[in-house]
Design an enzyme around this catalytic site. Sequence first.
Site, PDB file in Angstrom:
ATOM      1  N   THR A 157       0.822  -1.206   0.000  1.00  0.00           N
ATOM      2  CA  THR A 157       0.000   0.000   0.000  1.00  0.00           C
ATOM      3  C   THR A 157       0.860   1.262   0.000  1.00  0.00           C
ATOM      4  OG1 THR A 157      -1.425   1.289   1.482  1.00  0.00           O
ATOM      5  CG2 THR A 157      -0.113  -0.390   2.522  1.00  0.00           C
ATOM      6  N   ASP A 158       0.285   2.363  -0.455  1.00  0.00           N
ATOM      7  CA  ASP A 158       1.000   3.648  -0.392  1.00  0.00           C
ATOM      8  C   ASP A 158       1.102   4.159   1.051  1.00  0.00           C
ATOM      9  OD1 ASP A 158      -1.677   4.373   0.000  1.00  0.00           O
ATOM     10  OD2 ASP A 158      -1.720   5.891  -1.574  1.00  0.00           O
ATOM     11  N   GLU A 159       0.320   3.543   1.973  1.00  0.00           N
ATOM     12  CA  GLU A 159       0.305   4.052   3.351  1.00  0.00           C
ATOM     13  C   GLU A 159       1.643   3.859   4.068  1.00  0.00           C
ATOM     14  OE1 GLU A 159      -3.342   3.356   5.485  1.00  0.00           O
ATOM     15  OE2 GLU A 159      -4.454   3.089   3.631  1.00  0.00           O
TER      16      GLU A 159
ATOM     17  N   LYS B 187       2.386  -3.407   7.276  1.00  0.00           N
ATOM     18  CA  LYS B 187       2.618  -3.585   5.837  1.00  0.00           C
ATOM     19  C   LYS B 187       4.055  -3.197   5.483  1.00  0.00           C
ATOM     20  CE  LYS B 187       0.105  -4.640   2.976  1.00  0.00           C
ATOM     21  NZ  LYS B 187      -0.306  -5.976   2.428  1.00  0.00           N
TER      22      LYS B 187
ATOM     23  N   TYR C 206      -1.602  -0.573  11.043  1.00  0.00           N
ATOM     24  CA  TYR C 206      -1.785  -1.210   9.733  1.00  0.00           C
ATOM     25  C   TYR C 206      -0.592  -0.921   8.830  1.00  0.00           C
ATOM     26  CZ  TYR C 206      -3.253  -1.615   4.831  1.00  0.00           C
ATOM     27  OH  TYR C 206      -3.289  -1.903   3.485  1.00  0.00           O
TER      28      TYR C 206
HETATM   29  P1  NAD Z   1      -9.664  -7.328   2.420  1.00  0.00           P
HETATM   30  O1  NAD Z   1      -9.631  -7.011   3.871  1.00  0.00           O
HETATM   31  O2  NAD Z   1     -10.894  -7.059   1.622  1.00  0.00           O
HETATM   32  O3  NAD Z   1      -9.299  -8.868   2.185  1.00  0.00           O
HETATM   33  C1  NAD Z   1      -8.288  -9.530   2.890  1.00  0.00           C
HETATM   34  C2  NAD Z   1      -8.417 -11.032   2.640  1.00  0.00           C
HETATM   35  O4  NAD Z   1      -7.339 -11.681   3.337  1.00  0.00           O
HETATM   36  C3  NAD Z   1      -9.718 -11.634   3.177  1.00  0.00           C
HETATM   37  O5  NAD Z   1     -10.269 -12.518   2.240  1.00  0.00           O
HETATM   38  C4  NAD Z   1      -9.276 -12.378   4.451  1.00  0.00           C
HETATM   39  O6  NAD Z   1     -10.094 -13.493   4.750  1.00  0.00           O
HETATM   40  C5  NAD Z   1      -7.854 -12.795   4.067  1.00  0.00           C
HETATM   41  N1  NAD Z   1      -7.014 -13.015   5.241  1.00  0.00           N
HETATM   42  C6  NAD Z   1      -6.860 -12.197   6.315  1.00  0.00           C
HETATM   43  N2  NAD Z   1      -6.057 -12.771   7.233  1.00  0.00           N
HETATM   44  C7  NAD Z   1      -5.665 -13.966   6.711  1.00  0.00           C
HETATM   45  C8  NAD Z   1      -4.814 -15.014   7.181  1.00  0.00           C
HETATM   46  N3  NAD Z   1      -4.215 -14.943   8.380  1.00  0.00           N
HETATM   47  N4  NAD Z   1      -4.628 -16.091   6.380  1.00  0.00           N
HETATM   48  C9  NAD Z   1      -5.230 -16.173   5.174  1.00  0.00           C
HETATM   49  N5  NAD Z   1      -6.061 -15.223   4.697  1.00  0.00           N
HETATM   50  C10 NAD Z   1      -6.273 -14.127   5.458  1.00  0.00           C
HETATM   51  O7  NAD Z   1      -8.411  -6.549   1.809  1.00  0.00           O
HETATM   52  P2  NAD Z   1      -8.245  -5.825   0.390  1.00  0.00           P
HETATM   53  O8  NAD Z   1      -8.773  -4.445   0.503  1.00  0.00           O
HETATM   54  O9  NAD Z   1      -8.724  -6.719  -0.683  1.00  0.00           O
HETATM   55  O10 NAD Z   1      -6.656  -5.720   0.326  1.00  0.00           O
HETATM   56  C11 NAD Z   1      -5.875  -6.766  -0.241  1.00  0.00           C
HETATM   57  C12 NAD Z   1      -4.416  -6.383  -0.179  1.00  0.00           C
HETATM   58  O11 NAD Z   1      -4.196  -5.152  -0.871  1.00  0.00           O
HETATM   59  C13 NAD Z   1      -3.890  -6.160   1.237  1.00  0.00           C
HETATM   60  O12 NAD Z   1      -2.593  -6.694   1.323  1.00  0.00           O
HETATM   61  C14 NAD Z   1      -3.873  -4.632   1.383  1.00  0.00           C
HETATM   62  O13 NAD Z   1      -2.868  -4.235   2.290  1.00  0.00           O
HETATM   63  C15 NAD Z   1      -3.550  -4.217  -0.032  1.00  0.00           C
HETATM   64  N6  NAD Z   1      -4.031  -2.879  -0.446  1.00  0.00           N
HETATM   65  C16 NAD Z   1      -5.349  -2.547  -0.285  1.00  0.00           C
HETATM   66  C17 NAD Z   1      -5.804  -1.302  -0.733  1.00  0.00           C
HETATM   67  C18 NAD Z   1      -7.261  -0.902  -0.633  1.00  0.00           C
HETATM   68  O14 NAD Z   1      -7.604   0.233  -0.966  1.00  0.00           O
HETATM   69  N7  NAD Z   1      -8.161  -1.780  -0.205  1.00  0.00           N
HETATM   70  C19 NAD Z   1      -4.901  -0.407  -1.328  1.00  0.00           C
HETATM   71  C20 NAD Z   1      -3.561  -0.789  -1.475  1.00  0.00           C
HETATM   72  C21 NAD Z   1      -3.145  -2.035  -1.041  1.00  0.00           C
HETATM   73  P1  TYD Z   2     -10.678   4.037   4.397  1.00  0.00           P
HETATM   74  O1  TYD Z   2     -11.655   3.611   3.346  1.00  0.00           O
HETATM   75  O2  TYD Z   2     -10.762   3.423   5.755  1.00  0.00           O
HETATM   76  O3  TYD Z   2      -9.209   3.850   3.763  1.00  0.00           O
HETATM   77  P2  TYD Z   2      -7.759   4.324   4.351  1.00  0.00           P
HETATM   78  O4  TYD Z   2      -7.898   4.828   5.720  1.00  0.00           O
HETATM   79  O5  TYD Z   2      -6.993   3.047   4.291  1.00  0.00           O
HETATM   80  O6  TYD Z   2      -7.290   5.367   3.386  1.00  0.00           O
HETATM   81  O7  TYD Z   2     -10.792   5.606   4.593  1.00  0.00           O
HETATM   82  C1  TYD Z   2     -10.605   6.517   3.504  1.00  0.00           C
HETATM   83  C2  TYD Z   2     -10.699   7.907   4.084  1.00  0.00           C
HETATM   84  O8  TYD Z   2     -12.040   8.135   4.538  1.00  0.00           O
HETATM   85  C3  TYD Z   2      -9.805   8.137   5.301  1.00  0.00           C
HETATM   86  O9  TYD Z   2      -9.298   9.480   5.251  1.00  0.00           O
HETATM   87  C4  TYD Z   2     -10.746   7.981   6.479  1.00  0.00           C
HETATM   88  C5  TYD Z   2     -12.082   8.479   5.930  1.00  0.00           C
HETATM   89  N1  TYD Z   2     -13.285   7.841   6.491  1.00  0.00           N
HETATM   90  C6  TYD Z   2     -14.350   8.631   6.961  1.00  0.00           C
HETATM   91  O10 TYD Z   2     -14.305   9.878   6.927  1.00  0.00           O
HETATM   92  N2  TYD Z   2     -15.456   7.995   7.467  1.00  0.00           N
HETATM   93  C7  TYD Z   2     -15.548   6.637   7.534  1.00  0.00           C
HETATM   94  O11 TYD Z   2     -16.573   6.100   8.035  1.00  0.00           O
HETATM   95  C8  TYD Z   2     -14.457   5.836   7.031  1.00  0.00           C
HETATM   96  C9  TYD Z   2     -14.530   4.324   7.072  1.00  0.00           C
HETATM   97  C10 TYD Z   2     -13.354   6.486   6.506  1.00  0.00           C
END
Ligand code: NAD
Ligand code: TYD
Length: 337
Positions: free
Chosen positions: A125-127, A155, A151
Amino acid sequence: MKLLITGGAGFIGSNFIHYWLKKYPEDKIVNLDLLTYAGNLENLKDIQDNQNYKFTKADIADKVEVNKIISEEKPDAIVHFAAESHVDRSILGPEEFVRTNILGTFNLLESARQNGNIRFHHISTDEVFGSLGPNDALFNETTPYDPRSPYSASKASSDHLVRAYFHTFNLPITISNCSNNFGPYQFPEKLIPLFITNLIEDKKIPLYGDGMNVRDWLYVEDHSSAIDLILKKGKIGETYCIGGNSEKTNKEITYKILEIMSRGEEMIEFVEDRKGHDRRYAIDSTKIQRELGWIPKTNFEDGIKKTIEWYKENEDWWKKIKSGEYQNYYKNNYKNR
Ligand code: NAD
Ligand code: TYD
């Protein structure tokens, strides 16, 4: 090609499996997922009987289980999505984040190494780069790490381990650091799906702090196409930053959703800010565009309309999540296979 996908029952992983099997129907996919609260096999209902797809319930933090699956399946590549992914949950309970994101990644790396140095792509992630000020330059592959939530710290830690396995053991790795994704199958605890589903249910939408935090948004299918290019053409040992070139304040997102859904600003409820809330994330994806020819296809405006449409058409999917019923899907459909 045979891919082992971890976390394939989550948001981005399930979108990636759909993307891959559509584009490469001859390839084989093994989906290894623990089915935590975020894992939902209903995301993959349409392909559950596909001969080239197999689901295995397992915990990446369990090294014996992980190694058994990898040594039996012998995948050509591992694409590692599995993680605890929600910042707010990492503030309430960081331990699972350390277990899954750090220990889990370590177990996968060890197993990849012990089973013939399997190609390993790590989704990050960019975080990990921390928080930008309004006039700071965008994050890129050379930005120093500065994670600020449990988090992002977990990562960041996993990214360091992946890089260490390249330098120390020659494990053929790549890493991608992506900005905020949105689209179908996103768990309704994240900003966009929470707000859309609350509005459909006529509930208020909780905006944190002053609503002026900035995120860079990418439609999930464009994330899948970037990973595809990295797997096929990426240079081993390299990191690629992926972003939508689409910075928006949370307020802008909120007003856009309200406008498309024909609702007024009285639906907004300003609530207490998240602890340590990062102000701004933004990614410079020049490297992947220049070196691998990646071009994102869906702009924010089209993506958000498609996403709202999807949540309207799939009320059954997210209502089962909000009620908790989705957690029976594995029991009812897989347990006795
Ligand atoms: P998500 O929370 O929707 O899905 C996570 C999945 O991992 C779930 O299916 C969960 O059951 C599985 N999981 C969790 N713990 C586990 C374990 N111990 N063993 C096996 N499986 C396990 O997450 P997402 O939003 O789809 O993100 C996927 C990846 O992308 C993550 O690594 C996250 O850090 C990265 N990412 C997400 C975003 C975003 O905006 N959502 C952006 C950049 C990177
Ligand atoms: P989120 O979807 O949790 O992603 P991330 O924190 O990983 O970027 O949140 C996106 C942005 O929205 C973040 O600045 C937090 C804000 N946010 C709210 O204002 N209200 C909410 O209920 C949630 C879940 C997030």
